[in-house]
Design an enzyme around this catalytic site. Structure first.
Site, PDB file in Angstrom:
ATOM      1  N   TYR A 142       0.916  -1.064   0.164  1.00 11.60           N
ATOM      2  CA  TYR A 142       0.051  -0.038  -0.139  1.00 11.60           C
ATOM      3  C   TYR A 142       0.696   1.138  -0.170  1.00 11.60           C
ATOM      4  O   TYR A 142       0.449   2.326  -0.296  1.00 11.60           O
ATOM      5  CB  TYR A 142      -1.086  -0.049   1.201  1.00 11.60           C
ATOM      6  CG  TYR A 142      -2.097  -0.593   1.149  1.00 11.60           C
ATOM      7  CD1 TYR A 142      -2.184  -2.002   0.823  1.00 11.60           C
ATOM      8  CD2 TYR A 142      -3.425  -0.032   1.264  1.00 11.60           C
ATOM      9  CE1 TYR A 142      -3.599  -2.613   0.649  1.00 11.60           C
ATOM     10  CE2 TYR A 142      -4.848  -0.688   1.018  1.00 11.60           C
ATOM     11  CZ  TYR A 142      -4.727  -1.799   0.813  1.00 11.60           C
ATOM     12  OH  TYR A 142      -5.963  -2.448   0.851  1.00 11.60           O
ATOM     13  N   LYS A 190       2.789 -15.625   2.184  1.00 11.78           N
ATOM     14  CA  LYS A 190       3.190 -16.255   0.864  1.00 11.78           C
ATOM     15  C   LYS A 190       4.411 -16.486   0.925  1.00 11.78           C
ATOM     16  O   LYS A 190       5.032 -16.211   0.025  1.00 11.78           O
ATOM     17  CB  LYS A 190       2.709 -15.395  -0.126  1.00 11.78           C
ATOM     18  CG  LYS A 190       2.508 -16.129  -1.426  1.00 11.78           C
ATOM     19  CD  LYS A 190       1.356 -17.298  -1.837  1.00 11.78           C
ATOM     20  CE  LYS A 190       1.481 -17.779  -3.025  1.00 11.78           C
ATOM     21  NZ  LYS A 190       0.652 -19.154  -3.230  1.00 11.78           N
ATOM     22  N   ASP A 222      -3.254 -18.428   0.348  1.00 17.78           N
ATOM     23  CA  ASP A 222      -4.099 -19.012  -0.485  1.00 17.78           C
ATOM     24  C   ASP A 222      -4.947 -19.981   0.199  1.00 17.78           C
ATOM     25  O   ASP A 222      -6.204 -20.351   0.126  1.00 17.78           O
ATOM     26  CB  ASP A 222      -3.741 -19.320  -1.976  1.00 17.78           C
ATOM     27  CG  ASP A 222      -2.440 -20.173  -1.835  1.00 17.78           C
ATOM     28  OD1 ASP A 222      -1.930 -20.239  -0.734  1.00 17.78           O
ATOM     29  OD2 ASP A 222      -2.024 -20.649  -2.711  1.00 17.78           O
ATOM     30  N   ASP A 246      -6.302  -7.020   4.228  1.00 17.42           N
ATOM     31  CA  ASP A 246      -7.377  -6.268   3.423  1.00 17.42           C
ATOM     32  C   ASP A 246      -8.448  -7.550   2.910  1.00 17.42           C
ATOM     33  O   ASP A 246      -9.563  -7.546   3.191  1.00 17.42           O
ATOM     34  CB  ASP A 246      -6.761  -5.438   2.309  1.00 17.42           C
ATOM     35  CG  ASP A 246      -8.135  -4.808   1.682  1.00 17.42           C
ATOM     36  OD1 ASP A 246      -8.969  -4.087   2.456  1.00 17.42           O
ATOM     37  OD2 ASP A 246      -8.153  -4.678   0.422  1.00 17.42           O
ATOM     38  N   ASP A 250     -12.389  -9.080   4.494  1.00 20.94           N
ATOM     39  CA  ASP A 250     -13.410  -9.065   3.799  1.00 20.94           C
ATOM     40  C   ASP A 250     -13.938 -10.548   3.717  1.00 20.94           C
ATOM     41  O   ASP A 250     -15.194 -10.578   4.036  1.00 20.94           O
ATOM     42  CB  ASP A 250     -13.262  -8.398   2.472  1.00 20.94           C
ATOM     43  CG  ASP A 250     -13.551  -7.107   2.359  1.00 20.94           C
ATOM     44  OD1 ASP A 250     -13.223  -6.029   3.568  1.00 20.94           O
ATOM     45  OD2 ASP A 250     -13.950  -6.471   1.505  1.00 20.94           O
TER      46      ASP A 250
HETATM   47  C1  IPM Z   1      -9.993  -1.229   4.159  1.00 17.99           C
HETATM   48  C2  IPM Z   1     -10.833  -0.793   2.737  1.00 17.99           C
HETATM   49  C3  IPM Z   1      -9.464   0.339   2.399  1.00 17.99           C
HETATM   50  C4  IPM Z   1      -8.288  -0.771   2.448  1.00 17.99           C
HETATM   51  C5  IPM Z   1      -9.601   1.078   1.312  1.00 17.99           C
HETATM   52  C6  IPM Z   1     -10.682   1.852   1.316  1.00 17.99           C
HETATM   53  C7  IPM Z   1      -8.664   2.052   1.024  1.00 17.99           C
HETATM   54  O1  IPM Z   1     -10.672  -1.582   2.170  1.00 17.99           O
HETATM   55  O2  IPM Z   1     -10.054  -0.429   5.130  1.00 17.99           O
HETATM   56  O3  IPM Z   1     -10.180  -2.227   4.288  1.00 17.99           O
HETATM   57  O4  IPM Z   1      -7.904  -1.163   1.360  1.00 17.99           O
HETATM   58  O5  IPM Z   1      -7.432  -0.476   3.381  1.00 17.99           O
HETATM   59 MG    MG Z   2     -10.558  -3.571   2.582  1.00 10.88          MG
END
Ligand code: IPM
Ligand code: MG
Length: 354
Positions: A142, A190, A222, A246, A250
């Site tokens: 990032y 990884k 993975d 990240d 999710d």
């Molecule tokens: C998160 C989001 C952010 C990230 C984005 C909005 C920049 O997806 O907080 O997980 O990738 O960190």
């Molecule tokens: Mg995110």
């Protein structure tokens, strides 16, 4: 006790859900005899509209003023649909994380009995899930340099980099959390491909050897993406780098059935920020239908992580659980039921009722 809280409602449903979290905090201050001073600032698209900058200097100063930061959401479709937009709301979030040194992102995932059937996974897989993702937040791909495009535009590059010190400080945090939980840390990397992952494995394994009271394992990211769906119950603390964290967080967020319930903390040496993980949900903006529970639970994390107020944090969590059990929920959980503000009122009332 007197505490200062910086409030950054941000974009989309941010202002609506943050309002409900403040109701919960006010109920806490009443019940436990605390006093909160709130000051509000602009971030994201809301800040670009007024100042041209998604993380203006005044907002940075406000964040430093607060003992903690309560954050709503960032993002606006008018920027997502414009590939040429030079300034994006998300840059505000990344700039804020970096400027405040918020290196540890903590995302707890816990199943609620009353929501077991809302999960896309089978009940026996979901029941009893209780783990936390500890994601490194201010380094890796990032932020690594160089990044960008060649002059002819035909070559793009990002750099993933980590130092041993960056890995060590987040490792310490992960092991600290594990100590107060089920005493297990799983590193996701990884290491069969990436040099950065091999450094992670070296640093974390060495630390784990010195802390034999904590069970330690490492797993390729993975494979872990698969295990997380097959046997999420086997995790306690998941430790990983920025981009893997990240993605995996999710994935983790759908296990329990609704995104609307997941809080998070981003912690640094001198600042701590708390936010729901669901994002700005622009389709629901201004409709009073968004689920405020993730933000209210983020306020609970704020009290526990920044001030060490465990009793107060549990009071908020119990109040949310009671609302869930009584079916006082927004439409993401049960259609046509209660509005954002009604759910917030019910939770504040539960806190006061003790
Ligand atoms: C998160 C989001 C952010 C990230 C984005 C909005 C920049 O997806 O907080 O997980 O990738 O960190
Ligand atoms: Mg995110």
């Amino acid at each position: 006790m007197n505490k200062k809280i910086a409030i950054l409602p941000g974009d989309g449903i941010g202002p609506e859900v943050v309002r409900e979290a403040i109701k919960a905090l006010n109920a806490i201050s009443k019940r436990f005899g605390h006093h909160f001073e709130y000051k509000e600032g602009l971030v994201g698209a809301a800040a670009i509209d007024v100042t041209g900058n998604p993380y203006p200097q005044e907002t940075h100063e406000l964040c430093l003023w607060g003992d903690a930061i309560l954050f709503g959401a960032i993002g606006d479709p008018k920027y997502d649909n414009d590939p040429n937009a030079k300034i994006r709301p998300e840059q505000g979030l990344l700039a804020m994380r970096s400027a405040l040194g918020l290196y540890a992102n903590i995302r707890p995932v816990k199943s609620y009995e009353s929501l077991i059937d809302a999960s896309p996974l089978k009940a026996e897989i979901v029941r009893g899930v209780d783990f936390v993702v500890v994601r490194e937040l201010i380094s890796g791909i990032y932020f690594g340099k160089p990044r960008g495009r060649s002059e002819d535009g035909k070559h793009a590059f990002d750099t993933c980099e980590y130092t041993a010190d960056e890995i060590l400080r987040i490792t310490e945090k992960a092991f600290q959390y594990a100590k107060n939980r089920k005493k297990k840390v799983t590193l996701l990397d990884k290491a069969n491909v990436l040099a950065t992952s091999r450094l992670w494995r070296e640093v974390v394994s060495k630390y784990a050897e010195q802390h034999p009271d904590i069970e330690f394992e490492s797993s390729f990211i993975d494979a872990a993406a698969m295990y997380m769906i097959q046997r999420p119950k086997t995790y306690d603390v998941i430790l990983t780098e920025n981009m893997f964290g990240d993605i995996i967080s999710d994935e983790a967020s759908v296990i329990t059935g609704t995104l609307g319930l997941l809080p998070s903390a981003s912690i640094g040496e001198n600042a701590a920020l708390f936010e729901p993980i669901h994002g700005s949900y622009p389709q629901a903006k201004g409709k009073n239908i968004a689920n405020p529970m993730a933000t209210i639970l983020s306020a609970a994390m704020l009290l526990e992580y920044t001030f060490g107020w465990i009793e107060e944090a549990r009071a908020i969590e119990n109040a949310v659980e009671k609302a869930l059990e009584e079916g006082i929920v927004t439409e993401d959980i049960n259609k046509g039921q209660y509005s954002t503000s009604q759910v917030g009122d019910a939770i504040a009332a539960n806190i006061l009722a003790g």
